[in-house]
Design an enzyme around this catalytic site. Structure first.
Site, PDB file in Angstrom:
ATOM      1  N   SER A   1      28.335  20.965  56.441  1.00  0.00           N
ATOM      2  CA  SER A   1      27.657  20.017  57.327  1.00  0.00           C
ATOM      3  C   SER A   1      28.021  18.569  56.994  1.00  0.00           C
ATOM      4  O   SER A   1      27.697  18.077  55.912  1.00  0.00           O
ATOM      5  CB  SER A   1      26.140  20.242  57.187  1.00  0.00           C
ATOM      6  OG  SER A   1      25.418  19.068  57.470  1.00  0.00           O
TER       7      SER A   1
HETATM    8  N1  GSH Z   1      20.782  13.231  63.993  1.00  0.00           N
HETATM    9  C1  GSH Z   1      21.127  13.941  62.803  1.00  0.00           C
HETATM   10  C2  GSH Z   1      21.842  12.985  61.835  1.00  0.00           C
HETATM   11  O1  GSH Z   1      22.235  11.887  62.252  1.00  0.00           O
HETATM   12  O2  GSH Z   1      21.985  13.315  60.657  1.00  0.00           O
HETATM   13  C3  GSH Z   1      22.016  15.110  63.177  1.00  0.00           C
HETATM   14  C4  GSH Z   1      22.238  16.063  62.047  1.00  0.00           C
HETATM   15  C5  GSH Z   1      22.936  17.317  62.515  1.00  0.00           C
HETATM   16  O3  GSH Z   1      23.408  17.417  63.644  1.00  0.00           O
HETATM   17  N2  GSH Z   1      23.039  18.305  61.618  1.00  0.00           N
HETATM   18  C6  GSH Z   1      23.607  19.581  61.969  1.00  0.00           C
HETATM   19  C7  GSH Z   1      22.466  20.531  62.257  1.00  0.00           C
HETATM   20  O4  GSH Z   1      22.088  21.324  61.433  1.00  0.00           O
HETATM   21  C8  GSH Z   1      24.435  20.117  60.840  1.00  0.00           C
HETATM   22  S1  GSH Z   1      25.856  19.096  60.553  1.00  0.00           S
HETATM   23  N3  GSH Z   1      21.909  20.414  63.446  1.00  0.00           N
HETATM   24  C9  GSH Z   1      20.819  21.210  63.909  1.00  0.00           C
HETATM   25  C10 GSH Z   1      20.294  20.650  65.202  1.00  0.00           C
HETATM   26  O5  GSH Z   1      20.770  19.597  65.652  1.00  0.00           O
HETATM   27  O6  GSH Z   1      19.399  21.291  65.773  1.00  0.00           O
END
Ligand code: GSH
Length: 228
Positions: free
Chosen positions: A15
């Site tokens: 991730s």
């Molecule tokens: N808005 C969050 C950030 O800026 O960190 C996004 C984080 C994200 O998209 N993480 C992914 C995830 O697990 C893994 S890289 N997403 C699950 C989801 O969006 O429901």
């Protein structure tokens, strides 16, 4: 000084947003009055256990994330670059072996959390900067060497990665995150007055700081603010 607040960071090296969250938490470990607990976990298990799907599977989200990660890489000063085939890297090859290796480093390595930090960073660097494999034993070895582990230690930890004990540890960590309500990563759990407060994403630090009574000083807290 009041006692340190315990903060758990659940992450997976597959991730890219976890890499951002990880570097920020490592930087703030010495700035905020906190005890950071690194919790290597398997994101695939979180997706399955929570009934969620990786955001990259929605074509428009995938395109947006590519641009978002470029901007974030610069903002957070973390060298992120998409793999040449992100689908293969993230969804076909995945991170199960890598996260079992990190778990073995945490459970049986001699270098404590500092070593877990270095090995995790080297694995992220491989998949999310150098476009390199993180599934083969030789790949994990290379990351281990770069993180400062000896050949014999790596050999032992690679063998342990396939043991029931380590596989179970990773499952337990994944279940712990699900029990907190995880559906994606990074997941930060702040323990405040005996109560867990959960934050999803690498874009919640300002709010987190507010909730734990600390100051958010931007992504590079050690750098003095530019003089105007
Ligand atoms: N808005 C969050 C950030 O800026 O960190 C996004 C984080 C994200 O998209 N993480 C992914 C995830 O697990 C893994 S890289 N997403 C699950 C989801 O969006 O429901």
């Amino acid at each position: 000084m009041t006692s340190k607040k315990v903060i758990e960071l659940f992450y997976d090296v597959v991730s890219p947003y976890s890499w951002l969250g990880f570097e920020v938490m490592c930087r703030y470990r010495t700035v905020w009055n906190i005890e950071l607990k690194l919790r290597p976990t398997f994101l695939g298990g979180i997706m399955q256990g929570s009934g969620n799907k990786p955001p990259g599977l929605v074509p428009n989200k995938f395109l947006y994330m590519g641009k978002d990660l470029n901007r974030l890489s610069e903002y957070f000063n973390v060298p992120l670059r998409s793999p040449s085939d992100p689908f293969e890297a993230m969804f076909q090859k995945g991170s199960l072996n890598a996260m079992r290796f990190v778990t073995a480093v945490q459970e049986k390595g001699k270098g404590g959390d500092e070593q877990v930090e270095r090995v995790s960073r080297e694995l992220w660097r491989r998949i999310w900067y150098e476009d390199k494999d993180i599934t083969e034993p030789a790949s994990l070895s290379e990351a281990g060497i770069k993180a400062g582990l000896s050949d014999s230690e790596i050999k032992e930890l690679l063998e342990l990665s396939n043991s029931k004990e380590i596989k179970n540890k990773l499952k337990i960590s994944t279940q712990n995150a699900l029990d907190y309500g995880a559906f994606g990563f990074p997941l930060v759990v702040c323990h405040l007055n005996g109560k867990p407060e959960m934050f999803f994403g690498s874009d919640r630090f300002e709010l987190m700081a507010h909730c734990i009574g600390e100051k958010w000083l931007g992504p590079l807290p050690d750098k003095p603010a530019a003089k105007l």
